[in-house]
Scaffold this active site. Sequence first.
Site, PDB file in Angstrom:
ATOM      1  N   GLY A 203      41.833  39.769  42.938  1.00 13.55           N
ATOM      2  CA  GLY A 203      40.692  38.947  42.538  1.00 13.55           C
ATOM      3  C   GLY A 203      39.774  38.755  43.743  1.00 13.55           C
ATOM      4  N   PHE A 204      38.955  37.732  43.695  1.00 12.45           N
ATOM      5  CA  PHE A 204      37.999  37.514  44.782  1.00 12.45           C
ATOM      6  C   PHE A 204      38.700  37.297  46.120  1.00 12.45           C
ATOM      7  CE2 PHE A 204      35.276  36.339  41.146  1.00 12.45           C
ATOM      8  CZ  PHE A 204      34.219  37.189  41.421  1.00 12.45           C
TER       9      PHE A 204
ATOM     10  N   GLU B  57      28.739  27.663  29.451  1.00 12.58           N
ATOM     11  CA  GLU B  57      28.158  29.007  29.354  1.00 12.58           C
ATOM     12  C   GLU B  57      28.517  29.677  28.027  1.00 12.58           C
ATOM     13  OE1 GLU B  57      28.076  29.796  34.178  1.00 12.58           O
ATOM     14  OE2 GLU B  57      29.772  30.490  32.994  1.00 12.58           O
TER      15      GLU B  57
ATOM     16  N   VAL C 137      54.320  41.793  40.230  1.00  8.12           N
ATOM     17  CA  VAL C 137      55.369  41.128  41.001  1.00  8.12           C
ATOM     18  C   VAL C 137      56.287  40.372  40.049  1.00  8.12           C
ATOM     19  CG1 VAL C 137      55.822  39.313  42.694  1.00  8.12           C
ATOM     20  CG2 VAL C 137      53.938  40.933  43.059  1.00  8.12           C
TER      21      VAL C 137
END
Lengths: 425, 425
Positions: A14-15, A172, A80
């Site tokens: 991810g980020f 949103e 994992v």
Amino acid sequence: MSERAPRVVIVGAGFGGLAAAKRLVGKRVDVTLVDRRNHHLFQPLLYQVATAALSPADIAAPIRSILSSAPNVRVLLDEVVGIESSSNQVILDRTGPLAFDWLILSTGACHSYFGQDHWASHAPGLKSIEDAVDIRRRVLLALELAETETDATRRRRLLTFVVIGGGPTGVEMAGAIAELARRSASNDFRSITPRCSRVVLVEAGSRVLPAFPPPLSLKAEQALSELGVEVLVNSPVSNVAGDHVASGRVQIPAHTVVWAAGVQASPAAQWLKAEHDRQGRIFVERDLRVPDHDRIFAIGDTANVPSMDGQALPAIAPVAKQQGRWVADQILGRCAMPFAYRSFGNLATIGRSKAVIEWGNYQQSGFIAWLIWSLAHIWFLVGFRSRLAVGISWLWNYFTYQRSARLITDEAVSSSRILGREAGA
Amino acid sequence: MSERAPRVVIVGAGFGGLAAAKRLVGKRVDVTLVDRRNHHLFQPLLYQVATAALSPADIAAPIRSILSSAPNVRVLLDEVVGIESSSNQVILDRTGPLAFDWLILSTGACHSYFGQDHWASHAPGLKSIEDAVDIRRRVLLALELAETETDATRRRRLLTFVVIGGGPTGVEMAGAIAELARRSASNDFRSITPRCSRVVLVEAGSRVLPAFPPPLSLKAEQALSELGVEVLVNSPVSNVAGDHVASGRVQIPAHTVVWAAGVQASPAAQWLKAEHDRQGRIFVERDLRVPDHDRIFAIGDTANVPSMDGQALPAIAPVAKQQGRWVADQILGRCAMPFAYRSFGNLATIGRSKAVIEWGNYQQSGFIAWLIWSLAHIWFLVGFRSRLAVGISWLWNYFTYQRSARLITDEAVSSSRILGREAGA
């Protein structure tokens, strides 16, 4: 000089994980980046896939491509299943044990239904491409089923969309569903009037966007109203069923429900038997180390970092990215200060051409805020190709009100089964 | 003047059905277009979705949008389960009986495994968006699994891709897989060398592209070789299993197999108990009417039209479109001539910048042919937005060799199950 380069294992692209990996490119470390997906996902725009404005590939890039020119980084598609901290090994589902000298856990979060897991099938959340395509299918299919429904009560229910949770994702989603159902599709049907669709945003607290200052919450609520979204605050959800959402004694008959209310960290804390908060985030030290595990860091949505005011840092991309880079610097021996988050403000958008922005004392709402929001999101999209594609799609949507990705698809289920299953609901 | 407008029901919104519907827009007929999908699919480019060059939404447009400004056309998302020709009714799965004055059957075709239906799970065909995304997932996943496979035999098998059937779809698929596996992904892996991937095209007949003149088949085989595709002709497939493809005594160990060999018409012939050829296509009259059913037409892949030379017309978009328009004209009372197909030539492409074209006596191969092919396909794509998006994606791919939609996704299956299932193979 013949000493082996330290092995850094990063779990999750991810980020946070990707920022850490990028910082380590070309350095004297052997990096293995493990993810169970082959793509990095630009989650802030996922709601636009769910509402048919963008295609999945517009906001997702293969992790391998992003790190293609980084010879010291290896990308592994695997999952994992545990960590053996005594022997410094991560246990992977498919390829077995993987030894590390440093481990970065950036495994993100998934939905949480506050213990009501049976709500999940009625109210999907929005975390993955699959989630987004599922929600897109549900919203578009509801309109299709309403078109042929002759019973007025059922038709009303098919044309009611409920979004649970008034944070940025919920706001949103509600705005975008209203635009899709009430406007983009408005000329396409013969029996129903999509403009009569009902979109309801349900929030447990006293206002939407609780992380923003109250005046911006008010602006957001006004903008939502203008789009035709009903905002119900002070309305904790007490039940979610296949045909309605309930908050106390208020019942909203609805065919389509989207969950944007709660998240739960991935099971990283359980792998390490580490102490964690109610959302499953590991309580880390101020240098982001997991207590009692000197060589293991947790970042992003996986970590709860102590701060001055006792509040956890927000679960947003900039926090994860700064932590990823900071941990990489730690591993390279460049940094000894405790981690400090530098805020670049807070953004949320509400449909076409409205947004709210907070940046220190600066507050902005409306069209200017939306322009800033658009540019910021296009800028941060990974890869030039995606930026271009998203930019074009947005311009197209802006000027035509059309949505370019209005597809009802499902890989694993035949279309007759899709129809059969939904028609029975 | 108060007489009711004739009711035209069109089943299937492929090239034929859509062309008929468009011809009837604004005329004094009530049109209902039924499809079990919400989108019209530009099938000639589906192989580019399967090989990660285009996104599904680039080549699929909502049927409703296409006919949005046609008030006399109603679009229904539903599936036909039978026809009661005595009472002039189509029976729909979800919404029940639908009466017609005229019926156009344009229900297309699906894969046929020549009675070996158990091959389907090992060798998916390419007809729908879901098929394409499935094949894309299989191809990309094979590379991922090969990256971590330590056994040399298994790794070779994971890096072998077999395409069965040397028609246009098979040739296009083989070329595109070779480009994807051998070139686009070539810098992204650390353990495997994607350039060593083996791509085999297996054809039962004596040459690929049998519908083209022999010199163009030869050109196509040369172009395929240059891309690294092994072409095996005179090789009817005798078995397809999870780990190999057999043709007589030749066995090709392969993890990924794509079926492009046979199609079967949809069950329209069975609904009407009409006479049909081996592929299930209804033997229609020269005016495309189904014998003994004056008000029912069959077109496109659903029909076998008698021609001078006894050959059925090719199963391509231009045939279906001309038939759709021609039948619409019949219904409007404009035309009394038997249907005659006007050929605009035959095109097939082989990977980046090679194609073959036949147009009467004119034959062309190589880059010029590819340019013509590209322009023709962009031109015929439905909707300006798609044209633009595809044009940009192609330019991008052409100059960067990158593929923009390299996503492994699956809606209905969790990623750990994807991994688990494939790893066991």
